[in-house]
Write a protein that holds these residues in place. Structure first.
Motif, mmCIF file in Angstrom:
data_model
loop_
_atom_site.group_PDB
_atom_site.id
_atom_site.type_symbol
_atom_site.label_atom_id
_atom_site.label_comp_id
_atom_site.label_asym_id
_atom_site.label_seq_id
_atom_site.Cartn_x
_atom_site.Cartn_y
_atom_site.Cartn_z
ATOM 1 N N SER A 25 14.712 -12.631 20.650
ATOM 2 C CA SER A 25 15.234 -12.047 19.410
ATOM 3 C C SER A 25 14.128 -11.511 18.507
ATOM 4 N N LEU A 26 12.870 -11.849 18.836
ATOM 5 C CA LEU A 26 11.727 -11.436 18.017
ATOM 6 C C LEU A 26 10.862 -10.367 18.687
ATOM 7 N N VAL A 27 11.308 -9.802 19.784
ATOM 8 C CA VAL A 27 10.447 -8.892 20.551
ATOM 9 C C VAL A 27 9.962 -7.718 19.712
ATOM 10 N N HIS A 28 10.759 -7.262 18.745
ATOM 11 C CA HIS A 28 10.320 -6.159 17.886
ATOM 12 C C HIS A 28 9.061 -6.520 17.110
ATOM 13 N N ARG A 29 8.853 -7.823 16.844
ATOM 14 C CA ARG A 29 7.658 -8.264 16.117
ATOM 15 C C ARG A 29 6.434 -8.325 17.027
ATOM 16 N N HIS A 354 1.354 6.763 14.607
ATOM 17 C CA HIS A 354 -0.071 7.069 14.578
ATOM 18 C C HIS A 354 -0.975 5.839 14.553
ATOM 19 N N VAL A 355 -0.499 4.721 14.000
ATOM 20 C CA VAL A 355 -1.343 3.533 13.843
ATOM 21 C C VAL A 355 -0.543 2.281 14.181
ATOM 22 N N THR A 356 -1.263 1.163 14.315
ATOM 23 C CA THR A 356 -0.622 -0.134 14.537
ATOM 24 C C THR A 356 -0.739 -1.021 13.310
ATOM 25 N N VAL A 357 -1.687 -0.723 12.429
ATOM 26 C CA VAL A 357 -1.935 -1.492 11.205
ATOM 27 C C VAL A 357 -1.980 -0.536 10.023
ATOM 28 N N ALA A 358 -1.368 -0.945 8.897
ATOM 29 C CA ALA A 358 -1.442 -0.166 7.658
ATOM 30 C C ALA A 358 -1.781 -1.095 6.502
ATOM 31 N N LEU A 359 -2.659 -0.631 5.610
ATOM 32 C CA LEU A 359 -2.968 -1.352 4.386
ATOM 33 C C LEU A 359 -2.068 -0.831 3.271
ATOM 34 N N SER A 360 -1.669 -1.736 2.363
ATOM 35 C CA SER A 360 -0.779 -1.337 1.268
ATOM 36 C C SER A 360 -1.244 -1.958 -0.038
ATOM 37 N N GLY A 361 -0.638 -1.506 -1.137
ATOM 38 C CA GLY A 361 -1.046 -1.964 -2.462
ATOM 39 C C GLY A 361 -0.174 -3.053 -3.047
ATOM 40 N N GLU A 362 0.667 -3.706 -2.243
ATOM 41 C CA GLU A 362 1.556 -4.743 -2.760
ATOM 42 C C GLU A 362 0.770 -5.848 -3.467
ATOM 43 N N GLY A 363 1.355 -6.337 -4.562
ATOM 44 C CA GLY A 363 0.801 -7.490 -5.257
ATOM 45 C C GLY A 363 0.096 -7.177 -6.554
ATOM 46 N N ALA A 364 -0.451 -5.980 -6.699
ATOM 47 C CA ALA A 364 -1.227 -5.678 -7.900
ATOM 48 C C ALA A 364 -0.368 -5.743 -9.161
ATOM 49 N N ASP A 365 0.877 -5.302 -9.093
ATOM 50 C CA ASP A 365 1.744 -5.331 -10.278
ATOM 51 C C ASP A 365 2.002 -6.756 -10.745
ATOM 52 N N GLU A 366 2.240 -7.657 -9.800
ATOM 53 C CA GLU A 366 2.518 -9.050 -10.156
ATOM 54 C C GLU A 366 1.261 -9.793 -10.607
ATOM 55 N N LEU A 367 0.095 -9.355 -10.173
ATOM 56 C CA LEU A 367 -1.150 -10.007 -10.576
ATOM 57 C C LEU A 367 -1.632 -9.538 -11.937
ATOM 58 N N PHE A 368 -1.529 -8.219 -12.185
ATOM 59 C CA PHE A 368 -2.170 -7.634 -13.365
ATOM 60 C C PHE A 368 -1.191 -7.070 -14.394
ATOM 61 N N MET A 493 10.829 -4.473 7.397
ATOM 62 C CA MET A 493 10.888 -3.047 7.715
ATOM 63 C C MET A 493 9.727 -2.630 8.614
ATOM 64 N N SER A 494 8.542 -3.179 8.363
ATOM 65 C CA SER A 494 7.386 -2.815 9.192
ATOM 66 C C SER A 494 7.484 -3.444 10.579
ATOM 67 N N MET A 495 7.839 -4.720 10.648
ATOM 68 C CA MET A 495 7.906 -5.380 11.950
ATOM 69 C C MET A 495 9.063 -4.857 12.797
ATOM 70 N N ALA A 496 10.082 -4.306 12.160
ATOM 71 C CA ALA A 496 11.149 -3.659 12.932
ATOM 72 C C ALA A 496 10.594 -2.514 13.762
ATOM 73 N N HIS A 497 9.471 -1.944 13.314
ATOM 74 C CA HIS A 497 8.823 -0.842 14.026
ATOM 75 C C HIS A 497 7.517 -1.284 14.683
ATOM 76 N N SER A 498 7.320 -2.612 14.803
ATOM 77 C CA SER A 498 6.107 -3.160 15.431
ATOM 78 C C SER A 498 4.845 -2.649 14.739
ATOM 79 N N LEU A 499 4.886 -2.658 13.415
ATOM 80 C CA LEU A 499 3.759 -2.234 12.589
ATOM 81 C C LEU A 499 3.306 -3.406 11.740
ATOM 82 N N GLU A 500 1.996 -3.658 11.716
ATOM 83 C CA GLU A 500 1.450 -4.708 10.854
ATOM 84 C C GLU A 500 1.010 -4.099 9.528
ATOM 85 N N VAL A 501 1.477 -4.666 8.418
ATOM 86 C CA VAL A 501 1.084 -4.197 7.086
ATOM 87 C C VAL A 501 0.300 -5.304 6.385
#
Length: 641
Positions: A25-29, A354-368, A493-501
């Protein structure tokens, strides 16, 4: 990046098909490798998306003596430093993977190892001779981990569907979880929407030993503002922390890119990535062509400034939105009423080409302090000096203000703000981002208990003082909104597409740094994210620093009156409402009519109901059961020197 699952069976009787079904059931991950481990007492499963050491590191990973077994989801960014320390202590490594570092760290330091890990993770470790299973989750809850206790046995997994794989488990709706969902748009930890299943809290571990269970925290965030800290000193410290965190998050043996919105958070990540990365950076964005909230000009300006290999996709009704939303019901696993899931779904699909890993900006709003809700908290304190009858009268007059099809219009914000000022301050903060008020739920929810959002504001949150309540609400949002809405949305949403964020802002050292800042270095007057904007003042264009926050979201009010109306009406049909035995049909029909006839903007409310009904139907959730008392675990907190 992976997915994990497992369960105990002390009677020694087990069916291998059970762990195989849960793992499948987790193969997409983890499409690159799947494996299981079975013994008389425990079954474990793992799926792997290969990021580091592509030739080795398969799971489950077993120690040489066969006594210790690990399944692991995540990335450990300080694995090289830990490897060197472990080697100095005599540990011998067979692979270059961070998975083996986690295994050998546990063999060396037992459960004390989790506090040494820097990264995002969900981990399960079985010790055969001690008949002991330990599961743990990263400090911020970037990676999910669910568990269920039944008759002294422990079931766990990265997603709810791993527990659904057990046929004896009854998929019954949890009414406390439902009330939180309708109020907040998400279900706060440790609750879920399924009776008997809990989320392991971030920064916690759970230890099962031959039927006995204990939970404890290995990390707790404390807000301790340092009044003497200078803004210049804070800038220098944040600069160093961000550079090191981004450097760590760039470690990968596969193609990597950045999610770019054109705002300060993702642009900051791009800036440091470009400093540290010798090759051209890939960037990915979503646009909403022709809409007032489209960020394309800012995105393209930043992409051009840093000469990125840029890719973007326009999200509009011309795409097959209903089909995508139907898929969300499966991959969301536990529903969350964040309409931003739709653009994140398409952004993940675009990135994975195009990639397997993506960096994102999550968290900055809750921190600052990046959200407008923090300004609303401050203005509400002032507005409450006006007598409630006057505020109610003004709100009544505003009902004649024509509603807008904009995503979040001025009309919507003003009405929502005034409604919030009539609530206690803590509840008002949750209401700014929420949907149905308690009074609205009374109109259409048939089964309600004494659950209240105010119960989440416990004594462990910073108290409001004469200087304000900003840290109190930042702590609330970090604990609940960030972990149970934003990070869950990105993970599913990312793991549904086998993408690490990966979110570099959520390195726990940056989180602890933000908790030590005086509040005026986060919000000062009308300026938000003070220290971050001051740091980036000479690095990013002024247009990025000055622009108001937009947010990655869909125009739910508009689309539910147009392109998504058939899906909404079909899903919330009279028969579907009656079948749940949860809601009064006339209540939901009233909300739909109010929205369609443009007497109110209830798009986000209806979106939450749409996703809930799709999820109930997808997973055959039983909604008319009688509440039962769930098994309790012994919780124990401890501090570390």
């Amino acid at each position: 990046m992976c997915g994990i699952t497992g369960f105990t069976h002390r009677d020694g009787v087990y069916d291998r098909a059970r762990i195989c079904a849960a793992t499948d059931s987790l193969v997409h991950r983890g499409p690159d490798q799947q494996g299981t481990y079975e013994s008389a007492i425990v079954s474990l499963g793992a799926v792997r998306l290969k990021i580091i050491d592509l030739q080795a590191g398969d799971q489950p990973m077993i120690s040489e003596d066969g006594n210790t077994v690990l399944v692991f989801n995540g990335e450990i960014y300080n694995h090289r430093e830990l490897r060197a320390e472990l080697e100095s202590r005599g540990e011998k490594f067979r692979t270059g993977s961070d998975t083996e570092v986690v295994l050998r760290a546990f063999l060396q330091w037992d459960k004390d190892c989790f506090a040494r890990l820097r990264g995002m993770f969900a981990i399960a470790i079985w010790s055969q001779d001690a008949r002991r299973l330990v599961i743990a989750r990263d400090r911020l809850g970037i990676k999910p981990l669910y568990f269920h206790l039944r008759g002294g046995e422990l079931y766990f997994g990265s997603e709810l569907k791993t527990i659904f794989a057990h046929p004896e488990f009854k998929r019954e709706l949890d009414f406390t979880g439902l009330q939180y969902y309708l109020s907040l748009n998400y279900v706060p930890c440790p609750h879920t929407l399924v009776r008997g299943i809990e989320k392991l809290p971030p920064g916690h571990l759970l230890e099962w030993q031959d039927g006995d269970v204990e939970m404890e925290a290995y990390w707790r965030l404390r807000f301790d503002p340092q009044r003497q800290k200078s803004l210049e000193g804070a800038q220098e410290e944040l600069d160093s922390l961000l550079r090191e965190s981004v450097r760590d998050h760039l470690i990968a043996d596969v193609p990597l890119g950045i999610w770019l919105s054109g705002g300060i958070d993702s642009s900051t990540i791009l800036h440091y990535t470009r400093e540290l990365c010798g090759s051209r950076v890939k960037t990915f964005s979503i646009s909403f062509a022709g809409r007032s909230f489209d960020e394309t000009p800012y995105i393209r300006d930043i992409a051009a400034r840093y000469d990125t290999e840029h890719h973007e996709l326009d999200v509009s009704p011309s795409l097959d939105l209903p089909a995508a939303i139907e898929e969300l019901a499966y991959y969301s696993d536990e529903p969350f009423a964040d309409a931003g899931a739709v653009p994140v779904w398409f952004l993940s699909a675009l990135s994975r080409k195009h990639v397997t890993v993506a960096l994102s900006g999550e968290g900055a709003d809750e921190l600052f302090g990046g959200y407008i809700t923090y300004a609303a908290d401050r203005y509400a304190a002032m507005a409450q000096n006006v007598a409630p009858p006057i505020r109610r009268g003004l709100l009544g007059l505003l009902q004649h203000w024509p509603v807008s099809n904009d995503k979040i219009s001025l009309e919507y914000k003003v009405k929502r703000f005034l409604e919030g000022t009539l609530l206690p301050r803590d509840e008002a903060h949750a209401y700014w981002n929420g949907t149905f008020s308690a009074a609205q739920q009374d109109q259409f929810v048939m089964h309600r208990n004494r659950t209240s959002v105010k119960d989440l504001f416990d004594s462990d949150l910073p108290a409001a003082d004469e200087r304000g309540s900003l840290n109190r609400y930042l702590a609330f949002d970090q604990r609940y909104y960030l972990a149970d809405d934003i990070l869950q949305k990105v993970d599913r949403m990312s793991m549904a597409h086998s993408l690490e964020v990966r979110p570099p802002f959520l390195d726990h050292r940056i989180v602890e740094f933000a908790a030590r800042l005086p509040e005026h270095m986060k919000i000062d007057g009308r300026q938000h994210k003070v220290v971050l904007k001051r740091l980036m003042r000479d690095k990013l264009p002024a247009s990025v620093l000055r622009r108001a926050k937009t947010g990655l979201d869909i125009p739910a009010h508009d689309w539910l009156r147009g392109a998504l109306r058939p899906l909404l009406m079909d899903t919330l049909s009279a028969a579907a409402i009656d079948d749940t035995n949860l809601f009064r049909r006339e209540g939901i029909e009233f909300f739909i009519q109010e929205h369609m006839e443009r007497r109110a903007n209830l798009g986000y409310h209806l979106w939450g109901l749409l996703i809930l009904f799709l999820w109930i139907r997808q997973w055959n959730i039983q909604t008319a059961s009688v509440p039962r008392v769930a098994e309790k675990i012994v919780a124990r907190a401890f501090t570390r020197a």
